[in-house]
Motif scaffolding. Structure first.
Motif, PDB file in Angstrom:
ATOM      1  N   GLY A  15      -5.284  -5.132 -10.310  1.00  0.00           N
ATOM      2  CA  GLY A  15      -3.958  -5.517  -9.838  1.00  0.00           C
ATOM      3  C   GLY A  15      -4.188  -6.868  -9.087  1.00  0.00           C
ATOM      4  N   VAL A  16      -5.350  -6.770  -8.348  1.00  0.00           N
ATOM      5  CA  VAL A  16      -5.611  -7.985  -7.409  1.00  0.00           C
ATOM      6  C   VAL A  16      -5.980  -9.139  -8.378  1.00  0.00           C
ATOM      7  N   LYS A  17      -6.747  -9.000  -9.277  1.00  0.00           N
ATOM      8  CA  LYS A  17      -7.282 -10.081 -10.214  1.00  0.00           C
ATOM      9  C   LYS A  17      -5.789 -10.506 -10.864  1.00  0.00           C
ATOM     10  N   LEU A  18      -4.811  -9.860 -11.197  1.00  0.00           N
ATOM     11  CA  LEU A  18      -3.530 -10.470 -11.900  1.00  0.00           C
ATOM     12  C   LEU A  18      -2.617 -11.186 -10.831  1.00  0.00           C
ATOM     13  N   VAL A  19      -2.824 -10.628  -9.547  1.00  0.00           N
ATOM     14  CA  VAL A  19      -1.740 -11.312  -8.479  1.00  0.00           C
ATOM     15  C   VAL A  19      -2.498 -12.691  -8.050  1.00  0.00           C
ATOM     16  N   GLU A  20      -3.931 -12.623  -7.978  1.00  0.00           N
ATOM     17  CA  GLU A  20      -4.584 -13.940  -7.875  1.00  0.00           C
ATOM     18  C   GLU A  20      -4.125 -14.852  -8.800  1.00  0.00           C
ATOM     19  N   ARG A  21      -4.185 -14.520 -10.200  1.00  0.00           N
ATOM     20  CA  ARG A  21      -3.703 -15.462 -11.248  1.00  0.00           C
ATOM     21  C   ARG A  21      -2.368 -15.923 -11.053  1.00  0.00           C
ATOM     22  N   ALA A  22      -1.529 -15.250 -10.767  1.00  0.00           N
ATOM     23  CA  ALA A  22      -0.020 -15.612 -10.539  1.00  0.00           C
ATOM     24  C   ALA A  22       0.076 -16.449  -9.486  1.00  0.00           C
ATOM     25  N   LEU A  23      -0.395 -16.193  -8.355  1.00  0.00           N
ATOM     26  CA  LEU A  23      -0.268 -16.842  -7.103  1.00  0.00           C
ATOM     27  C   LEU A  23      -1.061 -18.576  -7.524  1.00  0.00           C
ATOM     28  N   LEU A  24      -2.020 -18.503  -8.404  1.00  0.00           N
ATOM     29  CA  LEU A  24      -2.637 -19.825  -8.517  1.00  0.00           C
ATOM     30  C   LEU A  24      -1.883 -20.940  -9.308  1.00  0.00           C
ATOM     31  N   SER A  25      -0.838 -20.084 -10.115  1.00  0.00           N
ATOM     32  CA  SER A  25      -0.033 -20.601 -11.126  1.00  0.00           C
ATOM     33  C   SER A  25       1.031 -21.689 -10.350  1.00  0.00           C
ATOM     34  N   ARG A  26       1.250 -21.132  -8.823  1.00  0.00           N
ATOM     35  CA  ARG A  26       2.441 -21.672  -8.121  1.00  0.00           C
ATOM     36  C   ARG A  26       3.912 -21.898  -8.868  1.00  0.00           C
ATOM     37  N   ARG A  27       4.028 -20.985  -9.749  1.00  0.00           N
ATOM     38  CA  ARG A  27       5.229 -20.738 -10.424  1.00  0.00           C
ATOM     39  C   ARG A  27       5.715 -19.310 -10.114  1.00  0.00           C
ATOM     40  N   PHE A  28       5.070 -18.561  -9.261  1.00  0.00           N
ATOM     41  CA  PHE A  28       5.538 -16.979  -8.977  1.00  0.00           C
ATOM     42  C   PHE A  28       6.764 -16.965  -8.198  1.00  0.00           C
ATOM     43  N   GLY A  29       7.300 -15.615  -8.140  1.00  0.00           N
ATOM     44  CA  GLY A  29       8.447 -15.280  -7.841  1.00  0.00           C
ATOM     45  C   GLY A  29       8.426 -13.966  -6.974  1.00  0.00           C
ATOM     46  N   PRO A  30       9.345 -13.183  -6.703  1.00  0.00           N
ATOM     47  CA  PRO A  30       9.461 -12.167  -5.782  1.00  0.00           C
ATOM     48  C   PRO A  30       8.564 -10.953  -6.163  1.00  0.00           C
ATOM     49  N   TYR A  31       8.247 -10.755  -7.442  1.00  0.00           N
ATOM     50  CA  TYR A  31       7.227  -9.684  -7.942  1.00  0.00           C
ATOM     51  C   TYR A  31       5.948 -10.152  -7.474  1.00  0.00           C
ATOM     52  N   LEU A  91       5.049 -11.678  -4.834  1.00  0.00           N
ATOM     53  CA  LEU A  91       5.041 -11.621  -3.385  1.00  0.00           C
ATOM     54  C   LEU A  91       4.919 -10.283  -3.024  1.00  0.00           C
ATOM     55  N   GLN A  92       5.575  -9.551  -3.710  1.00  0.00           N
ATOM     56  CA  GLN A  92       5.345  -8.108  -3.149  1.00  0.00           C
ATOM     57  C   GLN A  92       4.183  -7.492  -3.761  1.00  0.00           C
ATOM     58  N   ALA A  93       3.512  -8.104  -4.860  1.00  0.00           N
ATOM     59  CA  ALA A  93       2.084  -7.564  -5.214  1.00  0.00           C
ATOM     60  C   ALA A  93       1.213  -8.248  -4.314  1.00  0.00           C
ATOM     61  N   ALA A  94       1.561  -9.462  -3.594  1.00  0.00           N
ATOM     62  CA  ALA A  94       0.499  -9.849  -2.820  1.00  0.00           C
ATOM     63  C   ALA A  94       0.317  -8.944  -1.571  1.00  0.00           C
ATOM     64  N   ILE A  95       1.624  -8.469  -0.947  1.00  0.00           N
ATOM     65  CA  ILE A  95       1.733  -7.708   0.108  1.00  0.00           C
ATOM     66  C   ILE A  95       1.034  -6.297  -0.269  1.00  0.00           C
ATOM     67  N   ALA A  96       1.375  -5.659  -1.401  1.00  0.00           N
ATOM     68  CA  ALA A  96       0.470  -4.530  -1.764  1.00  0.00           C
ATOM     69  C   ALA A  96      -1.031  -4.813  -1.876  1.00  0.00           C
ATOM     70  N   ALA A  97      -1.281  -6.078  -2.064  1.00  0.00           N
ATOM     71  CA  ALA A  97      -2.928  -6.407  -2.253  1.00  0.00           C
ATOM     72  C   ALA A  97      -3.631  -6.265  -0.756  1.00  0.00           C
ATOM     73  N   VAL A  98      -2.544  -6.868   0.159  1.00  0.00           N
ATOM     74  CA  VAL A  98      -3.158  -6.920   1.546  1.00  0.00           C
ATOM     75  C   VAL A  98      -3.304  -5.452   1.883  1.00  0.00           C
ATOM     76  N   HIS A  99      -2.349  -4.576   1.551  1.00  0.00           N
ATOM     77  CA  HIS A  99      -2.816  -3.153   2.176  1.00  0.00           C
ATOM     78  C   HIS A  99      -3.783  -2.454   1.321  1.00  0.00           C
ATOM     79  N   SER A 100      -4.273  -2.863  -0.033  1.00  0.00           N
ATOM     80  CA  SER A 100      -5.239  -2.213  -0.534  1.00  0.00           C
ATOM     81  C   SER A 100      -6.586  -2.688  -0.168  1.00  0.00           C
TER      82      SER A 100
END
Length: 422
Positions: free
Chosen positions: A283-299, A301-310
């Motif tokens: 999950g962390v690997k996927l969210v990092e890829r999505a954030l690097l694209s700079r074309r991300f949205g609400p899902y 951002l929610q995954a990033a929050i979950a990653a911080v908890h993890s």
């Protein structure tokens, strides 16, 4: 085949219904071209299995057997009715060319390739020709298997109103002959948002059931993750990555979210050694890829929050300032009182319960979330931490009156007892 004890057959069929009924129904809808006919056919097939499998033994491919049997029973029913309506005979011939039944497992593959029938069904239910409320209601009913009453509660409407939405959506699919297929590649981007929303709703119902005796429904969350993977193969867009990351990170906590007896454990009290580190890493690997694209949205951002908890070893060690900041971005991307509620809880963890309570009371003052049990539960917890026993009791009681889930009810009742004993 040797005989199989009926108790074993019942147990097998119960498991198949929980894990496979969605996929079986989706395939029958493709084969029969009608939602209601497919639903009846699936139930007839399970009834036939209960009758035949104790004598014949379990088939090599139970799902294929159920699909084929359901299809044949539907066609047989159409032909019986053809004695009174010639059009039914034509339909039956279209469904089974050659005019006779094939062997039980013939022509039905146990495994579908990408895209599979359930994904086709989601795209059909989410067709832009359908009204938005009809799309969601139909998908939750046909893909997720929720009851009309459960969906009506989620939409804050009555069951008869919700049922009419589903009936109208089915009629439009039938009358306008909407295609039962995954759209062409060039059409996928415009259709993706609606499908991601449905997969997210499906996962949410599996992660935290809206009603019933169990906190979760593993069949739904597992299926949502499977579909999320298929969607990412079809269209590797950042928000698809974000959604899959979010589901994996949330699913990683499943084992720690309840006691062996099924009692609810809050995030702050969970044994984090039980979290699934393989799912977290993916999950962390996927969210990092999505954030690097700079074309991300609400899902994402929610995954990033979950990653911080993890990444935190405990609730106290969590990077609450980062979570508050991420919720601020999420609130701007998709303004929502529920997002604001979650941000208020994070603020309470960062700045203290009084700061969070001010924000939650502000939401209530705006007339929002009055019927949302988690808002009252959050307010009760902050009042409890501040020593405001009367306010805490009132909010716990209101949350208890609103929740439909048994583990949550038992948790709130326990909190009330603890409050009285202090």
């Amino acid at each position: 085949m040797s005989e199989t004890p009926i108790a074993q057959v019942r147990e097998t069929l119960d498991g198949l219904y929980r894990s496979e009924s969605g996929r079986i129904l989706a395939t029958l809808i493709r084969l029969l071209g009608d939602f209601d006919l497919a639903e009846d056919a699936m139930h007839d097939a399970f009834a036939a299995a209960l009758e035949r499998w104790p004598q014949d033994g379990l088939p090599a491919s139970p799902r294929a057997w159920l699909i084929s049997t359901g299809r044949h029973k539907a066609i047989d029913g159409l032909r019986r009715r053809a004695r009174f309506d010639a059009s039914q005979d034509k339909i039956a011939d279209q469904l089974l060319p050659g005019g006779d039944f094939a062997p039980a497992d013939a022509g039905i593959e146990a495994d579908e390739s990408v895209p599979d029938d359930q994904l086709r069904l989601i795209f059909t239910c989410c067709h832009p020709a359908l009204a938005p409320e009809g799309r969601l209601a139909l998908t939750l009913r046909e893909v997720c298997g929720l009851t009309t009453e459960e969906i009506a509660r989620a939409f804050l409407t009555t069951a008869p109103t919700l049922a009419q939405r589903i009936v109208r959506a089915k009629a439009k699919i039938r009358d306008e002959r909407l295609p039962y297929q995954v759209p062409a590649p060039e059409e996928l981007p415009a259709r993706l948002d609606a499908v991601l929303q449905v997969v997210y709703l499906m996962f949410n119902e599996g992660y935290s059931a809206s009603a019933g005796a169990s906190l979760t429904r593993a069949d739904l969350s597992t299926e949502a993750i499977r579909l999320g993977r298929l969607l990412l193969e079809l269209l590797p867009e950042p928000e698809g990555m974000g959604l899959l990351a979010l589901m994996l990170l949330q699913e990683s906590r499943r084992a720690a979210r309840t006691t062996p007896s099924g009692e609810l454990i809050l995030l702050e009290d969970q044994d984090r050694t039980q979290w699934d580190r393989a799912l977290i890493a993916e999950g962390v690997k996927l969210v990092e890829r999505a954030l690097l694209s700079r074309r991300f949205g609400p899902y994402t951002l929610q995954a990033a929050i979950a990653a911080v908890h993890s990444e935190a070893g405990s609730a106290a060690a969590t990077d609450w300032p980062q979570i508050v900041a991420l919720y601020g971005l999420l609130a701007r991307a998709v303004p929502s009182p529920v997002v604001e509620l979650n941000r208020a809880v994070a603020v309470a963890m960062r700045d203290g319960p009084e700061a969070g309570l001010v924000l939650i009371d502000g939401l209530f003052a705006q007339g929002q979330l009055k019927e949302y049990h988690l808002a009252h539960s959050a307010r009760a917890d902050l009042c409890r931490r501040l020593g405001r026993k009367g306010d805490a009791r009132a909010s716990y009681e209101r949350a208890l009156a609103l929740t439909q889930q048994e583990p949550e009810r038992r948790f709130l009742e326990k909190r009330l007892r603890e409050l009285e004993s202090r």
